[in-house]
Scaffold this motif. Sequence first.
Motif: not given
Length: 212
Positions: A152-158
């Motif tokens: 989820v952190v990766g998704l939010l970053m993108v």
Amino acid sequence: MSAERKPRAHLLVVDDDRLVLATLARGLREAGYDVSAAASGPDALAAVARSAPDLALLDVRMPGMDGVELGRLLREGAGVPFLYLSAYGQAEVVQQAVEHGALGYLVKPLDVAQIVPSIEAALARAREIRGLREKHSQLSTALAGSREVSMVVGLLMVRECLDRGEAFELLRSHARAQRRALAEVARELLESAEKLNAVSRLRPRGRRPRGD
């Protein structure tokens, strides 16, 4: 009801000149600090082992273990922030202090009233650094312990154009607002994203929505 009193900062003063040590320690106590005093590097390390200070004031020139070596050991071993004290104000000594991680540099002779602002600034900077370290530690622990949180952190970053720390803080704030566990919220968000992607894949390619 009176407001709660702010906890007194704990300072460690280290100087091999016992007269300077006693005078400075007494003045800082009168200025409102809790003060521990040590006349050598080994004594200072023993004092830190008993009770880690919020800030250490270290004399640079001491026999045996000097202030530079002591500062390195305090920083690497106990994470104690420090200021250097010295009768020498040469640029190269100041540069050496900065390179070894000192939060400041005070030149003797010291007047307690005049150095209190520098001590307060160093304490504020130390709290800021401690907070950043705690956030980094929490982020590392969360990402290592939960696949869902990491994804989820990766998704939010993108999607939100954030760096890793900002994305983690956004997720954590969302979880806090709901008073729910971080991993639980991350799992729910990840499932929602997967469902949305599944629906998007059902749309026929090349087909345009009808006009009115």
